[in-house]
Design an enzyme around this catalytic site. Structure first.
Site, PDB file in Angstrom:
ATOM      1  N   ALA A   4       0.661  -1.167  -0.031  1.00 10.92           N
ATOM      2  CA  ALA A   4      -0.054   0.188   0.163  1.00 10.92           C
ATOM      3  C   ALA A   4       0.860   1.242  -0.281  1.00 10.92           C
ATOM      4  O   ALA A   4       0.649   2.096   0.881  1.00 10.92           O
ATOM      5  CB  ALA A   4      -1.135  -0.119   1.089  1.00 10.92           C
ATOM      6  N   LEU A   5       1.661   1.178  -0.903  1.00 10.56           N
ATOM      7  CA  LEU A   5       3.004   2.110  -0.916  1.00 10.56           C
ATOM      8  C   LEU A   5       2.464   3.608  -1.134  1.00 10.56           C
ATOM      9  O   LEU A   5       1.449   3.895  -1.817  1.00 10.56           O
ATOM     10  CB  LEU A   5       4.009   1.747  -2.136  1.00 10.56           C
ATOM     11  N   HIS A   6       3.334   4.569  -0.682  1.00 11.72           N
ATOM     12  CA  HIS A   6       2.762   6.026  -0.795  1.00 11.72           C
ATOM     13  C   HIS A   6       4.139   6.891  -1.128  1.00 11.72           C
ATOM     14  O   HIS A   6       5.195   5.936  -0.833  1.00 11.72           O
ATOM     15  CB  HIS A   6       2.031   6.639   0.385  1.00 11.72           C
ATOM     16  N   HIS A  56       6.973   5.766   1.524  1.00 12.00           N
ATOM     17  CA  HIS A  56       7.974   4.445   1.214  1.00 12.00           C
ATOM     18  C   HIS A  56       8.842   4.742   0.057  1.00 12.00           C
ATOM     19  O   HIS A  56       9.954   4.597  -0.077  1.00 12.00           O
ATOM     20  CB  HIS A  56       6.887   3.394   0.734  1.00 12.00           C
ATOM     21  N   SER A  65       0.627   7.551   5.787  1.00 11.89           N
ATOM     22  CA  SER A  65       0.497   5.980   6.004  1.00 11.89           C
ATOM     23  C   SER A  65      -0.412   5.401   5.258  1.00 11.89           C
ATOM     24  O   SER A  65      -1.331   5.883   4.835  1.00 11.89           O
ATOM     25  CB  SER A  65      -0.157   6.265   7.712  1.00 11.89           C
ATOM     26  N   SER A  66      -0.192   3.945   5.264  1.00 16.73           N
ATOM     27  CA  SER A  66      -1.108   3.132   4.631  1.00 16.73           C
ATOM     28  C   SER A  66      -2.381   3.139   4.821  1.00 16.73           C
ATOM     29  O   SER A  66      -3.322   2.869   4.340  1.00 16.73           O
ATOM     30  CB  SER A  66      -0.322   1.858   4.279  1.00 16.73           C
ATOM     31  N   ARG A  67      -2.563   3.259   6.449  1.00 15.92           N
ATOM     32  CA  ARG A  67      -3.723   3.362   6.914  1.00 15.92           C
ATOM     33  C   ARG A  67      -4.523   4.538   6.748  1.00 15.92           C
ATOM     34  O   ARG A  67      -5.713   4.504   6.990  1.00 15.92           O
ATOM     35  CB  ARG A  67      -3.565   3.242   8.477  1.00 15.92           C
ATOM     36  N   ASP A 124       8.016   5.505  12.219  1.00 17.69           N
ATOM     37  CA  ASP A 124       8.019   4.369  13.297  1.00 17.69           C
ATOM     38  C   ASP A 124       9.303   4.264  14.106  1.00 17.69           C
ATOM     39  O   ASP A 124      10.113   3.415  13.869  1.00 17.69           O
ATOM     40  CB  ASP A 124       7.820   3.065  12.706  1.00 17.69           C
ATOM     41  N   VAL A 142       7.501  11.512   5.864  1.00 22.04           N
ATOM     42  CA  VAL A 142       7.009  12.273   4.651  1.00 22.04           C
ATOM     43  C   VAL A 142       5.669  12.658   5.115  1.00 22.04           C
ATOM     44  O   VAL A 142       4.821  11.576   5.718  1.00 22.04           O
ATOM     45  CB  VAL A 142       7.219  11.510   3.402  1.00 22.04           C
TER      46      VAL A 142
END
Ligand code: AMP
Length: 280
Positions: A32-34, A37, A185-187, A150, A176
């Site tokens: 679930a890249l952004h 990443h 965040s992927s979430r 993280d 970022v």
């Protein structure tokens, strides 16, 4: 970009690089890249001759089965995004390739894992250490890239690498953010429009906490930050801690040297978001 799904295929592809001592950069992700990443991949590409990215949603680091089930999986889009940066190889294994046998290793990170995420997500960092050490063993990178978003995870991995004497350099990378300050965040994709609108308050509270450090004690900064986040009924802070950046223990006074980091976890509805900020 080569897409590889098995350990044996990956070893075959990397063998010549290991033999020639080619600098290999590695970016482990859960997909679930952004842009967060991608910034790690870009940095790995600048600092290494070859880059491997992994996408693996690691079951052993999820303490909540619903969270694992709902974690976004967007492999087609991820591959498209990776084709726009310099990624030489995408490792996208099924679980049985990463764990041919159940991994029963128990790591002990002492006080590092007893606070914050470790306290609220029992077993999480053990799962992270299992998967990252296993991936390091498979990829044998020269350098591995981790996001400071993280922060506690980065501290745990740095500790694991030095304790196990692994020959890999751990490179921390800055967080970022979206234009409104929310950490990517992927979430974030799981947030309702209302919660997405409320979520930038997390970073605002962190910025205000840092500004407040010249006026208030750590306990007062923490109290004000929790109050600030919880003023919005759509947000519920789980913790807000101001910790020493090496020991991760909460500080009771501002230290004259060294750095502290304010770390928080906040529920926006059912979605749990984490963020942090460093104070000089
Ligand atoms: P994940 O896929 O969430 O496991 O993240 C993979 C890596 O990307 C981890 O090292 C994260 O810390 C890093 N990462 C996630 N979000 C960001 C961000 N907004 N900025 C920089 N790095 C990030």
């Amino acid at each position: 970009m080569k897409l590889i799904t098995t350990v044996s295929e990956l070893s075959q592809a990397l063998q010549p690089l290991w033999q020639k001592g080619i600098q290999l950069g590695f970016v482990p992700t859960m997909g679930a890249l952004h842009e967060g990443h991608l910034s790690l991949v870009d940095r790995a590409a600048r600092e290494n001759e070859k880059v491997v990215v992994s996408i693996f949603v690691n079951p052993s680091q999820f303490n909540d089965p619903e969270d694992l089930k709902n974690y976004p999986r967007t492999i087609e889009r991820d591959m498209q995004l990776l084709s726009g940066v310099r990624c030489d190889c995408l490792f996208y294994p099924p679980a049985e390739e990463v764990y041919p046998e159940p991994d029963s290793r128990q790591f002990n990170f002492g006080v590092l894992e007893q606070v914050m995420e470790g306290r609220f997500r029992p077993g999480h960092f053990n799962g992270v250490a299992q998967v990252v050490s296993r991936l390091f063993d498979i990829v044998k990178p020269s350098k591995a890239y981790f996001g400071l978003k993280d922060f506690q995870q980065y501290s745990i991995i740095r500790s694991m690498t030095s304790r196990l004497g692994l020959p890999v350099e751990i490179v921390p990378c800055r967080t970022v953010r979206e234009a409104d300050g929310l950490a990517k965040s992927s979430r974030n994709a799981l947030l309702s429009p209302e919660h997405r609108e409320a979520a930038p308050l997390i970073y605002q509270a962190l910025l205000e906490a840092r500004a407040g450090a010249s006026l208030y004690s750590p306990a007062e900064v923490k109290r004000r930050a929790l109050e600030r986040i919880n003023t919005n009924p759509l947000l519920q802070a789980e913790y807000f801690e101001i910790v020493d950046d090496t020991t991760l223990q909460p500080v009771t006074e501002w230290p004259s040297a060294g750095k502290v980091v304010a770390c928080t976890a906040v529920f926006a509805g059912k979605i749990r978001l984490i963020d942090n900020i460093e104070f000089d």
